[in-house]
Write a protein that holds these residues in place. Structure first.
Motif, PDB file in Angstrom:
ATOM      1  N   ASN A  82       1.362  15.493   6.138  1.00 54.00           N
ATOM      2  CA  ASN A  82       2.577  15.290   5.359  1.00 54.00           C
ATOM      3  C   ASN A  82       2.527  14.029   4.521  1.00 54.00           C
ATOM      4  O   ASN A  82       3.447  13.231   4.519  1.00 54.00           O
ATOM      5  CB  ASN A  82       3.777  15.241   6.288  1.00 54.00           C
ATOM      6  CG  ASN A  82       3.879  16.485   7.097  1.00 54.00           C
ATOM      7  OD1 ASN A  82       3.858  17.576   6.550  1.00 54.00           O
ATOM      8  ND2 ASN A  82       3.964  16.347   8.402  1.00 54.00           N
ATOM      9  N   GLY A  83       1.444  13.869   3.836  1.00 55.71           N
ATOM     10  CA  GLY A  83       1.373  12.762   2.919  1.00 55.71           C
ATOM     11  C   GLY A  83       0.617  11.563   3.430  1.00 55.71           C
ATOM     12  O   GLY A  83       0.288  10.668   2.671  1.00 55.71           O
ATOM     13  N   SER A  84       0.340  11.527   4.730  1.00 57.02           N
ATOM     14  CA  SER A  84      -0.311  10.346   5.286  1.00 57.02           C
ATOM     15  C   SER A  84      -1.757  10.200   4.854  1.00 57.02           C
ATOM     16  O   SER A  84      -2.296   9.102   4.828  1.00 57.02           O
ATOM     17  CB  SER A  84      -0.263  10.382   6.812  1.00 57.02           C
ATOM     18  OG  SER A  84       1.076  10.452   7.250  1.00 57.02           O
ATOM     19  N   SER A 137       0.764   4.256  -2.599  1.00 56.69           N
ATOM     20  CA  SER A 137       0.465   5.629  -2.193  1.00 56.69           C
ATOM     21  C   SER A 137       1.507   6.589  -2.745  1.00 56.69           C
ATOM     22  O   SER A 137       1.189   7.663  -3.248  1.00 56.69           O
ATOM     23  CB  SER A 137       0.438   5.729  -0.666  1.00 56.69           C
ATOM     24  OG  SER A 137      -0.608   4.965  -0.131  1.00 56.69           O
ATOM     25  N   LEU A 138       2.749   6.179  -2.644  1.00 53.17           N
ATOM     26  CA  LEU A 138       3.822   7.049  -3.112  1.00 53.17           C
ATOM     27  C   LEU A 138       3.700   7.266  -4.616  1.00 53.17           C
ATOM     28  O   LEU A 138       3.785   8.392  -5.110  1.00 53.17           O
ATOM     29  CB  LEU A 138       5.176   6.425  -2.773  1.00 53.17           C
ATOM     30  CG  LEU A 138       6.375   7.281  -3.134  1.00 53.17           C
ATOM     31  CD1 LEU A 138       6.311   8.608  -2.383  1.00 53.17           C
ATOM     32  CD2 LEU A 138       7.674   6.561  -2.795  1.00 53.17           C
ATOM     33  N   GLY A 176     -13.572   2.333  -0.322  1.00 48.48           N
ATOM     34  CA  GLY A 176     -12.169   1.942  -0.420  1.00 48.48           C
ATOM     35  C   GLY A 176     -11.183   2.813   0.324  1.00 48.48           C
ATOM     36  O   GLY A 176      -9.997   2.845  -0.015  1.00 48.48           O
ATOM     37  N   TYR A 177     -11.652   3.478   1.330  1.00 45.26           N
ATOM     38  CA  TYR A 177     -10.762   4.343   2.098  1.00 45.26           C
ATOM     39  C   TYR A 177     -10.581   3.840   3.522  1.00 45.26           C
ATOM     40  O   TYR A 177     -11.445   3.160   4.073  1.00 45.26           O
ATOM     41  CB  TYR A 177     -11.335   5.768   2.151  1.00 45.26           C
ATOM     42  CG  TYR A 177     -11.127   6.548   0.885  1.00 45.26           C
ATOM     43  CD1 TYR A 177     -10.184   7.571   0.833  1.00 45.26           C
ATOM     44  CD2 TYR A 177     -11.842   6.261  -0.265  1.00 45.26           C
ATOM     45  CE1 TYR A 177      -9.979   8.291  -0.330  1.00 45.26           C
ATOM     46  CE2 TYR A 177     -11.645   6.971  -1.431  1.00 45.26           C
ATOM     47  CZ  TYR A 177     -10.706   7.987  -1.461  1.00 45.26           C
ATOM     48  OH  TYR A 177     -10.497   8.705  -2.605  1.00 45.26           O
ATOM     49  N   ASN A 178      -9.453   4.185   4.089  1.00 47.26           N
ATOM     50  CA  ASN A 178      -9.224   3.934   5.494  1.00 47.26           C
ATOM     51  C   ASN A 178      -9.385   5.214   6.278  1.00 47.26           C
ATOM     52  O   ASN A 178      -9.428   6.308   5.720  1.00 47.26           O
ATOM     53  CB  ASN A 178      -7.828   3.362   5.725  1.00 47.26           C
ATOM     54  CG  ASN A 178      -7.775   1.891   5.447  1.00 47.26           C
ATOM     55  OD1 ASN A 178      -8.675   1.163   5.845  1.00 47.26           O
ATOM     56  ND2 ASN A 178      -6.734   1.458   4.756  1.00 47.26           N
ATOM     57  N   VAL A 179      -9.390   5.061   7.567  1.00 54.54           N
ATOM     58  CA  VAL A 179      -9.674   6.182   8.448  1.00 54.54           C
ATOM     59  C   VAL A 179      -8.641   6.228   9.566  1.00 54.54           C
ATOM     60  O   VAL A 179      -8.386   5.237  10.219  1.00 54.54           O
ATOM     61  CB  VAL A 179     -11.083   6.008   9.057  1.00 54.54           C
ATOM     62  CG1 VAL A 179     -11.196   6.761  10.354  1.00 54.54           C
ATOM     63  CG2 VAL A 179     -12.144   6.454   8.076  1.00 54.54           C
ATOM     64  N   LEU A 182      -0.378  14.448  10.184  1.00 53.14           N
ATOM     65  CA  LEU A 182      -1.103  13.746   9.132  1.00 53.14           C
ATOM     66  C   LEU A 182      -1.001  14.423   7.769  1.00 53.14           C
ATOM     67  O   LEU A 182      -1.133  13.781   6.737  1.00 53.14           O
ATOM     68  CB  LEU A 182      -2.581  13.623   9.519  1.00 53.14           C
ATOM     69  CG  LEU A 182      -2.844  12.843  10.801  1.00 53.14           C
ATOM     70  CD1 LEU A 182      -4.324  12.704  11.047  1.00 53.14           C
ATOM     71  CD2 LEU A 182      -2.194  11.475  10.718  1.00 53.14           C
ATOM     72  N   THR A 211      -6.660   7.245   2.367  1.00 58.90           N
ATOM     73  CA  THR A 211      -7.082   7.286   3.761  1.00 58.90           C
ATOM     74  C   THR A 211      -7.456   8.719   4.104  1.00 58.90           C
ATOM     75  O   THR A 211      -6.893   9.667   3.561  1.00 58.90           O
ATOM     76  CB  THR A 211      -6.002   6.829   4.757  1.00 58.90           C
ATOM     77  OG1 THR A 211      -5.002   7.826   4.839  1.00 58.90           O
ATOM     78  CG2 THR A 211      -5.365   5.545   4.356  1.00 58.90           C
ATOM     79  N   ASN A 230       0.792  -1.216   0.000  1.00 63.76           N
ATOM     80  CA  ASN A 230       0.000   0.000   0.000  1.00 63.76           C
ATOM     81  C   ASN A 230       0.832   1.278   0.000  1.00 63.76           C
ATOM     82  O   ASN A 230       0.494   2.266  -0.648  1.00 63.76           O
ATOM     83  CB  ASN A 230      -0.872   0.011   1.242  1.00 63.76           C
ATOM     84  CG  ASN A 230      -2.321   0.124   0.887  1.00 63.76           C
ATOM     85  OD1 ASN A 230      -2.662   0.931   0.019  1.00 63.76           O
ATOM     86  ND2 ASN A 230      -3.158  -0.675   1.507  1.00 63.76           N
ATOM     87  N   ILE A 231       1.890   1.250   0.740  1.00 64.08           N
ATOM     88  CA  ILE A 231       2.730   2.437   0.859  1.00 64.08           C
ATOM     89  C   ILE A 231       3.342   2.792  -0.490  1.00 64.08           C
ATOM     90  O   ILE A 231       3.356   3.946  -0.916  1.00 64.08           O
ATOM     91  CB  ILE A 231       3.831   2.204   1.905  1.00 64.08           C
ATOM     92  CG1 ILE A 231       3.201   1.999   3.287  1.00 64.08           C
ATOM     93  CG2 ILE A 231       4.794   3.369   1.936  1.00 64.08           C
ATOM     94  CD1 ILE A 231       2.538   3.222   3.828  1.00 64.08           C
ATOM     95  N   ALA A 232       3.836   1.753  -1.162  1.00 61.90           N
ATOM     96  CA  ALA A 232       4.435   1.989  -2.470  1.00 61.90           C
ATOM     97  C   ALA A 232       3.399   2.566  -3.435  1.00 61.90           C
ATOM     98  O   ALA A 232       3.678   3.495  -4.199  1.00 61.90           O
ATOM     99  CB  ALA A 232       5.008   0.687  -3.030  1.00 61.90           C
ATOM    100  N   THR A 244      -3.318   8.454  -0.814  1.00 60.45           N
ATOM    101  CA  THR A 244      -3.179   7.392   0.174  1.00 60.45           C
ATOM    102  C   THR A 244      -4.454   6.595   0.385  1.00 60.45           C
ATOM    103  O   THR A 244      -4.449   5.572   1.036  1.00 60.45           O
ATOM    104  CB  THR A 244      -2.782   7.998   1.526  1.00 60.45           C
ATOM    105  OG1 THR A 244      -3.827   8.893   1.934  1.00 60.45           O
ATOM    106  CG2 THR A 244      -1.497   8.771   1.413  1.00 60.45           C
TER     107      THR A 244
END
Lengths: 350, 350
Positions: B116-118, B56-57, B92-95, B114, B64, B52-54, B62
């Motif tokens: 900063n990209g999170s 997102s980048l 399809g989102y997280n919280v 949060l 979320t 997921n992180i990859a 993200t």
DNA sequence: TTTCAACACGAAAACGTTTGCGTTGCCCAA
DNA sequence: TTGGGCAACGCAAACGTTTTCGTGTTGAAA
């Protein structure tokens, strides 16, 4: 609208390389005092902050922990979250929550959504459906993939992870003993079906306490509620079951309820039957929540210290996350922390 | 303990390139049926899931959303979260949640952590301290950086973002009118200091309702509480202030409280003064929470539909996030959605 | 004048993806 | 025989960092 600034942009503006900027910002001695000043000033001006996602990718850790709980509109669980968030933030972690809604499927889905790199570890409390089905493969799999889990409150022994629980048996005994010492001779319990681990344990505590005092538990004094999520219909059903309990046991003078709602509902029903609290009926409940404090009469309860549980759980998880860095392969040994309960006496007992 | 498998590892095992694996998994026509099968089988076997992180980048999003609320041990806020989580997951989102604890500083810190990209966007309710200081630069800055915000419940007009609120004025009027139509002649209000936006609006509704009925509001019937976080000391103070209210206005026969706690506390105090509910004193509160439903007498309340608020807020935010993709630079226009309140009549009124 | 260290900085890899484009090898038509 | 076209795959860039390892320049010592 200016997009967030990156190292690359700073480098370009200042006509240096990306690495120079990075080093300058981290005060590396490799960089001359001059350029360091220049870069830092520029970064400050444009309010530069390193992109968290990029850092996560590079460091292979996200500094966030995932929480999976059955529901959030619930005094105990939200207290636990408060505790988790408190120490998580203090230790530089974020918190991402998923709700299972007491459903096995949602628990699995939620864990999969988070286990793919989004988080470093889990803190969770098992859903009722999962407890009922006894299917724990999703927990075992994520643990196998190297992602630590800390369980709280509703736990199962067969899963290799740290756990934070209250001593439900002992807490229940405290409650029942309070009733005994206040003169109750016929103590009933309103509890959940046995597959809910904490319900079962509290029932066990009730039984033990009675036996300790040579009082013989009768089956008819034990009311086991099938509690799914509480809808209004369920509430009506709860009331009628409790009414049945009172009517078929006229001698009841003490009630131990395994949660607040059962307790206030019991009081409500008892009143319609002409019982006075605490004069002719005393009540003790589990979970020191908002109902216990503010309903009338206020309830004598066993406090679970939800926030403390959350704090401890977060500490355990983060400790394990940051231990892994150093000594990767010492044999794993898991801890089960028991948070002491205590009895808070209020108006529902003498 | 097998670490999570990556494209690279699959590629190595199967002796193909990373891109082939990636394309095979996404069913690209560039890849032969043969290798597609092979790769997919292997991936399934090892339970491959893209990191997921990859993602997102790479995608610069993200999936979320960040929630910042004053506290979580609070019926209304946790209901809102339930609503947010519901539609977020569905889409399809997280919280990820941060608690401001009603503190300005924690609100700022949390947002910075949060922003900063999170996360892709915020849903938040402003802390009391922030409302008091009227310092909203952190909201404006994150909006300026292209990160959308949706505010709910406690909002301020000067911030350009979508908002979801209840009509506090109207809700309060409904409450007071219920009291009037049930025969109350002297209606007092227990509310918060004016800097809490919703408190102020509810007070306004109270005043308007009285005027509509040619009843003249008296200053002595308006009790404004300085409510920080509720500690036990504050509770004592609350009780004594309410007692004072009753003692200096013997004629009070109706109370409108802007939250549940004020209402139950008022009832408690009233009882010690010999007043019967609802016979000699009727009470209506705001927020249809657990206290309203389960305390005795149960409370007539104005329901805010917290879950609906959360659902709407999440929809607004996600819509904006996914709209941005297409037409980046249409002029922005923000929406303020008003969720209707309704009055739920229970035992605390006639 | 040569040599070498210290200094200041840049290049590149790595984290795990996706994707546009280049590169094979092969078949078939001209 | 040549060339074109297609199928199947690999290369490399990009997302934004950090960090290791060069590399060039300077000054001073020999």
């Amino acid at each position: 609208m200016k997009r967030k600034i990156t190292l690359k942009q700073i480098a370009k503006e200042l006509d240096v390389s990306i690495s120079t900027v990075s080093k300058a910002l981290r005060n590396s001695v490799e960089i001359s005092e001059d350029t360091r000043q220049k870069v830092q000033a520029f970064a400050k001006l444009y309010n530069y902050r390193p992109n968290n996602i990029a850092l996560s990718l590079k460091n292979r850790k996200t500094k966030t922990i995932g929480i999976i709980i059955p529901e959030i509109v619930h005094y105990f669980f939200s207290k636990v979250i408060t505790g988790i968030e408190l120490v998580a933030n203090k230790r530089g972690y974020n918190v991402i929550v998923g709700l299972s809604n007491e459903s096995f499927d949602k628990e699995v889905i939620n864990m999969q959504m988070l286990a793919n790199g989004s988080i470093d570890g889990f803190i969770l409390s098992i859903s009722k459906e999962t407890l009922q089905q006894q299917d724990y493969h999703h927990f075992l799999e994520t643990i196998n993939q190297g992602m630590p889990i800390v369980m709280f409150d509703r736990v199962v022994n067969e899963i290799p992870c740290d756990k934070v629980i209250v001593d439900d048996v002992k807490g229940a005994k405290k409650a029942v003993e309070k009733l005994v010492s206040s003169g109750c001779k016929n103590i009933a319990i309103i509890t959940t079906k046995d597959y809910v681990s904490v319900g079962k344990l509290r029932t066990q505590g009730y039984l033990e306490a009675l036996e300790d005092h040579k009082m013989h538990p009768e089956a008819s004094m034990i009311l086991k509620i099938e509690d799914k999520l509480l809808s209004d219909d369920d509430l009506d059903k709860l009331e009628s079951e409790i009414e049945q309990l009172f009517k078929s046991n006229k001698s009841i003078d003490g009630i131990f309820a395994v949660n607040e709602l059962y307790a206030v509902t019991a009081i409500k029903v008892a009143r319609t039957l002409g019982l006075e609290i605490p004069k002719s009926l005393q009540v003790v409940s589990f979970t020191d929540g908002v109902l216990s404090k503010h309903s009338t009469p206020s309830l004598t309860t066993v406090s679970q210290h939800g926030q403390e549980i959350g704090e401890k759980a977060a500490d355990l998880l983060i400790n394990r996350l940051e231990m892994d860095e150093d000594n990767e392969e010492e044999e794993e040994t898991f801890e089960t922390v028991v948070i002491e309960t205590n009895l808070i006496e209020r108006e529902s007992t003498k």
